[in-house]
Design an enzyme around this catalytic site. Structure first.
Site, PDB file in Angstrom:
ATOM      1  N   VAL A 121      11.218  -7.914  -4.241  1.00  0.00           N
ATOM      2  CA  VAL A 121      11.206  -6.610  -4.892  1.00  0.00           C
ATOM      3  C   VAL A 121      10.474  -6.764  -6.212  1.00  0.00           C
ATOM      4  O   VAL A 121      10.704  -7.727  -6.953  1.00  0.00           O
ATOM      5  CB  VAL A 121      12.643  -6.103  -5.150  1.00  0.00           C
ATOM      6  CG1 VAL A 121      12.611  -4.717  -5.792  1.00  0.00           C
ATOM      7  CG2 VAL A 121      13.460  -6.091  -3.874  1.00  0.00           C
ATOM      8  N   CYS A 122       9.560  -5.846  -6.494  1.00  0.00           N
ATOM      9  CA  CYS A 122       8.936  -5.782  -7.810  1.00  0.00           C
ATOM     10  C   CYS A 122       8.265  -7.118  -8.147  1.00  0.00           C
ATOM     11  O   CYS A 122       7.535  -7.674  -7.337  1.00  0.00           O
ATOM     12  CB  CYS A 122      10.010  -5.389  -8.833  1.00  0.00           C
ATOM     13  SG  CYS A 122       9.441  -4.870 -10.458  1.00  0.00           S
ATOM     14  N   THR A 123       8.530  -7.648  -9.344  1.00  0.00           N
ATOM     15  CA  THR A 123       7.879  -8.877  -9.795  1.00  0.00           C
ATOM     16  C   THR A 123       8.435 -10.125  -9.126  1.00  0.00           C
ATOM     17  O   THR A 123       7.957 -11.234  -9.408  1.00  0.00           O
ATOM     18  CB  THR A 123       7.992  -9.019 -11.317  1.00  0.00           C
ATOM     19  OG1 THR A 123       9.370  -8.860 -11.704  1.00  0.00           O
ATOM     20  CG2 THR A 123       7.142  -7.967 -12.024  1.00  0.00           C
TER      21      THR A 123
END
Length: 218
Positions: A121-123
């Site tokens: 998820v995300c970074t």
């Protein structure tokens, strides 16, 4: 060592989903996927099914992880004593701690060879990319970090303007709330679209994409 008794026992056909936690974690990167898996399992139970998912929070140690904004969360297990995983989700946030820990990097790499699906998820994509697990794949991350991910890791291809990208063994999502979209997609992929739709409705979640499970597949 954490108390393994705090992790519920595994019913037949249950996929154990490990979610890595660490200092600097984005709260919704963790809470969104955990809630999707928890709600999906509760709804399946209403239909008399065995639990389809068993989320387990995994830390480098048994200490609380301090997330962004001071949120604190305890792991169910550690890198050394967790149950066998079927799926591993790596959330995002401030990635300094996991990126700087060779034990975490080695563990993620070893789990990638074992699990059915590796997701970020995300970074969290930066941790996967830093271990070479995204080389040659189409991926995504938070819109603010897409240029940096592409520049730092030219062997991967960043896809903009999507909630998630499913490249088979690896699934990556955009930032923060997009992790909910991605996990709904995993519920569909690993169980059924009907359960994913019921889960989104139960959560009163309006997807970030154009459709319920909008993303990119191979």
């Amino acid at each position: 060592m954490t108390d393994s008794a705090t992790v519920p026992s595994r019913p037949p056909l249950t996929r154990t989903v490990g979610i890595l936690i660490f200092d600097g974690i984005e709260v919704l990167d963790l809470g969104g996927p955990f809630e999707v898996l928890s709600v999906a399992t509760r709804l399946a139970g209403r239909d008399g099914e065995g639990a389809p998912f068993r989320p387990v929070l995994i830390g480098a140690s048994g200490a609380p992880a301090v997330g962004r904004g001071g949120f604190r969360v305890l792991p169910h297990a550690t890198l050394d004593d967790h149950p066998p995983l079927d799926v591993l989700i790596v959330p995002g946030g401030v990635m300094d701690a996991p990126l700087a820990d060779p034990r975490v990097r080695d563990w993620v790499r070893s789990q990638a060879a074992r699990v059915e699906v590796l997701a970020s998820v995300c970074t969290g994509a930066f941790l996967l990319a830093g271990t070479g697990l995204l080389d040659g794949r189409r991926v995504t991350t938070h819109w603010e970090d897409q240029a940096d991910l592409q520049a730092q890791f030219p062997a991967l291809t960043v896809v903009p303007d999507v909630a998630w990208v499913d490249s088979g063994a690896v699934v990556t999502s955009g930032g923060i709330s997009a992790g909910i979209d991605m996990t709904l997609h995993l519920v569909e992929r690993l169980h059924s679209r009907a359960l994913a739709e019921r889960t989104a409705r139960q959560m009163e979640f309006r997807p970030t994409g154009q459709g319920l499970l909008d993303g990119v597949t191979p």
